[in-house]
Scaffold this motif. Structure first.
Motif, PDB file in Angstrom:
ATOM      1  N   LEU A  84       0.815  -1.217   0.000  1.00  0.00           N
ATOM      2  CA  LEU A  84       0.000   0.000   0.000  1.00  0.00           C
ATOM      3  C   LEU A  84       0.848   1.266   0.000  1.00  0.00           C
ATOM      4  O   LEU A  84       0.322   2.359  -0.221  1.00  0.00           O
ATOM      5  CB  LEU A  84      -0.914   0.023   1.229  1.00  0.00           C
ATOM      6  CG  LEU A  84      -2.013  -1.043   1.319  1.00  0.00           C
ATOM      7  CD1 LEU A  84      -2.755  -0.912   2.648  1.00  0.00           C
ATOM      8  CD2 LEU A  84      -2.984  -0.910   0.148  1.00  0.00           C
ATOM      9  N   ASN A  86       2.699   3.368  -1.701  1.00  0.00           N
ATOM     10  CA  ASN A  86       3.091   3.826  -3.034  1.00  0.00           C
ATOM     11  C   ASN A  86       2.307   5.082  -3.387  1.00  0.00           C
ATOM     12  O   ASN A  86       1.272   5.377  -2.777  1.00  0.00           O
ATOM     13  CB  ASN A  86       2.865   2.725  -4.079  1.00  0.00           C
ATOM     14  CG  ASN A  86       1.413   2.287  -4.141  1.00  0.00           C
ATOM     15  OD1 ASN A  86       0.560   3.020  -4.637  1.00  0.00           O
ATOM     16  ND2 ASN A  86       1.116   1.090  -3.628  1.00  0.00           N
ATOM     17  N   THR A  88       0.346   5.919  -5.877  1.00  0.00           N
ATOM     18  CA  THR A  88      -1.032   5.746  -6.349  1.00  0.00           C
ATOM     19  C   THR A  88      -1.997   5.605  -5.177  1.00  0.00           C
ATOM     20  O   THR A  88      -3.061   6.249  -5.138  1.00  0.00           O
ATOM     21  CB  THR A  88      -1.131   4.516  -7.271  1.00  0.00           C
ATOM     22  OG1 THR A  88      -0.248   4.687  -8.382  1.00  0.00           O
ATOM     23  CG2 THR A  88      -2.558   4.329  -7.760  1.00  0.00           C
ATOM     24  N   THR A  89      -1.638   4.753  -4.229  1.00  0.00           N
ATOM     25  CA  THR A  89      -2.486   4.556  -3.061  1.00  0.00           C
ATOM     26  C   THR A  89      -2.581   5.828  -2.238  1.00  0.00           C
ATOM     27  O   THR A  89      -3.654   6.179  -1.727  1.00  0.00           O
ATOM     28  CB  THR A  89      -1.943   3.406  -2.195  1.00  0.00           C
ATOM     29  OG1 THR A  89      -1.866   2.213  -2.974  1.00  0.00           O
ATOM     30  CG2 THR A  89      -2.846   3.150  -0.997  1.00  0.00           C
ATOM     31  N   TYR A  90      -1.478   6.537  -2.127  1.00  0.00           N
ATOM     32  CA  TYR A  90      -1.474   7.790  -1.375  1.00  0.00           C
ATOM     33  C   TYR A  90      -2.428   8.808  -2.012  1.00  0.00           C
ATOM     34  O   TYR A  90      -3.204   9.467  -1.310  1.00  0.00           O
ATOM     35  CB  TYR A  90      -0.058   8.353  -1.304  1.00  0.00           C
ATOM     36  CG  TYR A  90       0.085   9.555  -0.406  1.00  0.00           C
ATOM     37  CD1 TYR A  90       0.258   9.398   0.968  1.00  0.00           C
ATOM     38  CD2 TYR A  90       0.024  10.837  -0.930  1.00  0.00           C
ATOM     39  CE1 TYR A  90       0.382  10.504   1.796  1.00  0.00           C
ATOM     40  CE2 TYR A  90       0.137  11.954  -0.109  1.00  0.00           C
ATOM     41  CZ  TYR A  90       0.319  11.781   1.250  1.00  0.00           C
ATOM     42  OH  TYR A  90       0.442  12.883   2.071  1.00  0.00           O
ATOM     43  N   LEU A  92      -4.985   8.131  -3.932  1.00  0.00           N
ATOM     44  CA  LEU A  92      -6.350   7.644  -3.717  1.00  0.00           C
ATOM     45  C   LEU A  92      -6.830   8.016  -2.317  1.00  0.00           C
ATOM     46  O   LEU A  92      -7.990   8.417  -2.128  1.00  0.00           O
ATOM     47  CB  LEU A  92      -6.402   6.129  -3.914  1.00  0.00           C
ATOM     48  CG  LEU A  92      -7.763   5.448  -3.666  1.00  0.00           C
ATOM     49  CD1 LEU A  92      -8.834   6.029  -4.593  1.00  0.00           C
ATOM     50  CD2 LEU A  92      -7.639   3.939  -3.849  1.00  0.00           C
ATOM     51  N   GLY A  93      -5.928   7.891  -1.357  1.00  0.00           N
ATOM     52  CA  GLY A  93      -6.265   8.277   0.015  1.00  0.00           C
ATOM     53  C   GLY A  93      -6.602   9.748   0.125  1.00  0.00           C
ATOM     54  O   GLY A  93      -7.577  10.127   0.799  1.00  0.00           O
ATOM     55  N   LEU A 155      -5.329   4.694   3.876  1.00  0.00           N
ATOM     56  CA  LEU A 155      -4.571   4.491   2.637  1.00  0.00           C
ATOM     57  C   LEU A 155      -3.343   5.404   2.583  1.00  0.00           C
ATOM     58  O   LEU A 155      -2.270   4.988   2.139  1.00  0.00           O
ATOM     59  CB  LEU A 155      -5.464   4.739   1.432  1.00  0.00           C
ATOM     60  CG  LEU A 155      -6.599   3.732   1.227  1.00  0.00           C
ATOM     61  CD1 LEU A 155      -7.477   4.138   0.051  1.00  0.00           C
ATOM     62  CD2 LEU A 155      -6.064   2.317   1.027  1.00  0.00           C
ATOM     63  N   ALA A 158      -0.786   3.911   4.534  1.00  0.00           N
ATOM     64  CA  ALA A 158      -0.506   2.527   4.116  1.00  0.00           C
ATOM     65  C   ALA A 158      -0.676   1.569   5.294  1.00  0.00           C
ATOM     66  O   ALA A 158       0.144   0.684   5.529  1.00  0.00           O
ATOM     67  CB  ALA A 158       0.914   2.421   3.542  1.00  0.00           C
TER      68      ALA A 158
END
Length: 199
Positions: A84, A86, A88-90, A92-93, A155, A158
């Motif tokens: 998590l 990365n 992209t996930t950050y 999205l969060g 997110l 992570a």
């Protein structure tokens, strides 16, 4: 499910504190609001239903600050998940945090302070059901917006711990909705009869 135990220690004091504050807050405001609706003790003590509602709202806000603090501390005290962690996930969060905050704030502005903080239990009733944004998009946007903000934070950090706690938040809100909605509907169902008796 066993993989989750590599990241989450459910006996960690900060995790326990987060779960307790998540569960306690809706329990507290529902118990106090129903007690007030039944007895009017707070309104009598403050000599005003509006002042009593403002006071309860202030307490709820402080409890929510404590809940968010415990949620964050629980995430910080337990390991991140590499998958998590990365960009992209950050991102999205951040998006979920933004959407959730928008839902919470727009709900507050649509309802006002007393509408947000259980004013109907104090006899401060709306003339009509609020149907403007975000209520035109989803029922109970304050609760789902809050859930989205916690998911966004999980997110961004992570954090499997944050993801698990977000599930707890969502579950507690579902229970609160099932508990609150019939009672609130009954308050408004009685409104026409009470208005008729006053004439």
């Amino acid at each position: 499910m066993t993989w989750l135990l590599h990241y989450v220690d459910p006996l960690d004091p900060s995790f326990v504190a987060a779960v307790l504050t998540i569960a306690f807050n809706p329990f507290f405001w529902n118990v106090v609001a129903r007690w007030e609706h039944r007895t009017h003790k707070l309104s009598n003590a403050f000599r005003s239903p509006h002042l009593a509602c403002y006071s309860l709202g202030g307490v709820i806000l402080l409890l929510n600050v404590l809940r968010s603090h415990c949620f964050t501390q629980a995430m910080l005290s337990q390991p991140k998940m590499e998958g998590l962690d990365n960009p992209t996930t950050y991102c999205l969060g951040i998006a979920l945090l933004g959407v959730g905050t928008m839902f919470v704030l727009s709900s507050f502005f649509a309802l006002g302070f007393t509408g947000t903080f259980l004013g109907d239990y104090f006899g401060i009733l709306k003339e009509a059901r609020v149907t403007t944004f975000p209520f035109s998009i989803v029922d109970n946007p304050m609760y789902w917006g809050s859930t989205a903000t916690y998911l966004g934070l999980a997110l961004m950090y992570a954090s499997p711990t944050g993801l698990l706690l977000t599930v707890v938040v969502a579950f507690v809100y579902v229970v609160a909705i099932l508990y609150e909605e019939p009672f609130t509907a009954e308050i408004y169902r009685q409104k026409p009869a009470e208005s008729h008796r006053r004439r």
